[in-house]
Structure formats: C-alpha cells, structure tokens
Scaffold this motif. Structure first.
Motif, mmCIF file in Angstrom:
data_model
loop_
_atom_site.group_PDB
_atom_site.id
_atom_site.type_symbol
_atom_site.label_atom_id
_atom_site.label_comp_id
_atom_site.label_asym_id
_atom_site.label_seq_id
_atom_site.Cartn_x
_atom_site.Cartn_y
_atom_site.Cartn_z
ATOM 1 N N ALA A 156 0.855 -1.191 0.000
ATOM 2 C CA ALA A 156 0.000 0.000 0.000
ATOM 3 C C ALA A 156 0.890 1.240 0.000
ATOM 4 O O ALA A 156 2.100 1.156 0.220
ATOM 5 C CB ALA A 156 -0.893 -0.008 1.241
ATOM 6 N N SER A 157 0.278 2.385 -0.223
ATOM 7 C CA SER A 157 1.020 3.652 -0.193
ATOM 8 C C SER A 157 1.453 3.955 1.239
ATOM 9 O O SER A 157 0.884 3.428 2.197
ATOM 10 C CB SER A 157 0.135 4.789 -0.712
ATOM 11 O OG SER A 157 -0.902 5.048 0.218
ATOM 12 N N TRP A 179 -1.982 -5.696 -0.156
ATOM 13 C CA TRP A 179 -2.918 -6.734 -0.569
ATOM 14 C C TRP A 179 -2.135 -7.986 -0.920
ATOM 15 O O TRP A 179 -1.055 -7.928 -1.492
ATOM 16 C CB TRP A 179 -3.721 -6.287 -1.792
ATOM 17 C CG TRP A 179 -4.533 -5.087 -1.511
ATOM 18 C CD1 TRP A 179 -5.840 -5.049 -1.109
ATOM 19 C CD2 TRP A 179 -4.115 -3.724 -1.573
ATOM 20 N NE1 TRP A 179 -6.249 -3.760 -0.914
ATOM 21 C CE2 TRP A 179 -5.202 -2.916 -1.192
ATOM 22 C CE3 TRP A 179 -2.914 -3.092 -1.893
ATOM 23 C CZ2 TRP A 179 -5.135 -1.536 -1.137
ATOM 24 C CZ3 TRP A 179 -2.839 -1.708 -1.843
ATOM 25 C CH2 TRP A 179 -3.944 -0.946 -1.471
ATOM 26 N N VAL A 180 -2.724 -9.120 -0.605
ATOM 27 C CA VAL A 180 -2.083 -10.392 -0.887
ATOM 28 C C VAL A 180 -2.983 -11.213 -1.812
ATOM 29 O O VAL A 180 -4.211 -11.097 -1.774
ATOM 30 C CB VAL A 180 -1.763 -11.154 0.427
ATOM 31 C CG1 VAL A 180 -3.015 -11.616 1.131
ATOM 32 C CG2 VAL A 180 -0.826 -12.312 0.184
ATOM 33 N N SER A 181 -2.349 -11.993 -2.658
ATOM 34 C CA SER A 181 -3.059 -12.981 -3.472
ATOM 35 C C SER A 181 -2.311 -14.301 -3.311
ATOM 36 O O SER A 181 -1.114 -14.315 -3.017
ATOM 37 C CB SER A 181 -3.123 -12.565 -4.941
ATOM 38 O OG SER A 181 -1.823 -12.533 -5.503
ATOM 39 N N PHE A 182 -3.027 -15.403 -3.486
ATOM 40 C CA PHE A 182 -2.402 -16.714 -3.328
ATOM 41 C C PHE A 182 -3.269 -17.771 -4.000
ATOM 42 O O PHE A 182 -4.417 -17.514 -4.367
ATOM 43 C CB PHE A 182 -2.182 -17.055 -1.849
ATOM 44 C CG PHE A 182 -3.421 -16.998 -1.003
ATOM 45 C CD1 PHE A 182 -4.201 -18.130 -0.785
ATOM 46 C CD2 PHE A 182 -3.821 -15.806 -0.419
ATOM 47 C CE1 PHE A 182 -5.340 -18.068 0.000
ATOM 48 C CE2 PHE A 182 -4.963 -15.733 0.371
ATOM 49 C CZ PHE A 182 -5.722 -16.864 0.577
ATOM 50 N N CYS A 235 -6.782 -7.960 2.024
ATOM 51 C CA CYS A 235 -6.017 -6.872 2.651
ATOM 52 C C CYS A 235 -5.182 -7.405 3.799
ATOM 53 O O CYS A 235 -5.647 -8.228 4.583
ATOM 54 C CB CYS A 235 -6.946 -5.800 3.205
ATOM 55 S SG CYS A 235 -7.826 -4.887 1.942
ATOM 56 N N VAL A 236 -3.961 -6.907 3.885
ATOM 57 C CA VAL A 236 -3.094 -7.182 5.026
ATOM 58 C C VAL A 236 -3.080 -5.913 5.863
ATOM 59 O O VAL A 236 -2.746 -4.839 5.358
ATOM 60 C CB VAL A 236 -1.666 -7.555 4.584
ATOM 61 C CG1 VAL A 236 -0.779 -7.805 5.797
ATOM 62 C CG2 VAL A 236 -1.685 -8.756 3.652
ATOM 63 N N ALA A 253 6.593 -1.151 11.441
ATOM 64 C CA ALA A 253 5.354 -0.623 10.883
ATOM 65 C C ALA A 253 5.057 -1.133 9.487
ATOM 66 O O ALA A 253 3.926 -1.170 9.059
ATOM 67 C CB ALA A 253 5.391 0.908 10.877
ATOM 68 N N ASP A 254 6.082 -1.574 8.747
ATOM 69 C CA ASP A 254 5.811 -2.052 7.393
ATOM 70 C C ASP A 254 5.502 -3.545 7.372
ATOM 71 O O ASP A 254 5.299 -4.113 6.301
ATOM 72 C CB ASP A 254 6.971 -1.731 6.443
ATOM 73 C CG ASP A 254 8.222 -2.549 6.728
ATOM 74 O OD1 ASP A 254 9.157 -2.447 5.931
ATOM 75 O OD2 ASP A 254 8.284 -3.267 7.732
#
Length: 98
Positions: free
Chosen positions: A14-15, A26-29, A41-42, A95-96
């Motif tokens: 994300a920004s 965002w994650v995809s799997f 969303c993470v 934080a990241d």
C-alpha cells in the motif's frame, strides 16, 4: 482441520499514507492448487497484530457481503499463519510488517 497448500503468494504494498492507517497492502495466493484468491487486505491493528481482511461485494443498498472467508477462527489462524510466513511477516514487528 484439513490443511490445503497455499502457494504463489504475492504481495502488493500500500502507499505510505495507507500504511500509516494500518493498511500494509494486498495479498493474493493459490489455495490447494485449485483456487486463486485475490484482493485480501493485510492490515496491522492498533495493538500491532497482523490480520487479513477478506474481499467484499457491496450491493445496491451499500450492504457488504463477504465473497470469501475462513469458516471459523481456527481456519483464520491457519491461513494467516501460512500467508504471513510465506511473506516473511512477523505477527508483531516494524510498521511495514517485516
């Protein structure tokens, strides 16, 4: 609880502005080699825990309907653990999310 393999895990960050509010990206799997899951969303909660927010569809009355979600809390923990491990994220950290 049966466990399906999670593979092809991808992350889109994300920004910086979104990260400040807790949205890491965002994650995809691929689940069990059968189902591609996108747009999960993470997030990092105020307490520092990582969590997944599952995609929703909004109907014409702006009511949210989950498209996909874990069947129970145990399934949620299994999925989150496997996905965060694949991403190299720790439950609590910087934080990241790394």
């Amino acid at each position: 609880m049966s466990r399906l393999a999670i593979s092809a895990v991808r992350f889109a960050a994300a920004s910086d502005r979104d990260v400040e509010s807790g949205l890491l990206g965002w994650v995809s799997f691929v689940l069990g080699g059968l189902l591609r899951v996108d747009s999960v969303c993470v997030r990092r909660t105020r307490s520092g825990a990582l969590t997944l927010s599952w995609p929703v569809h909004r109907d014409r009355y702006d009511i949210e309907h989950l498209i996909l979600r874990p069947v129970n809390d145990g399934a949620r923990r299994v999925l989150e653990s496997a996905i965060f491990k694949a991403l190299g994220f720790e439950a609590k950290g910087s934080a990241d999310g790394r």
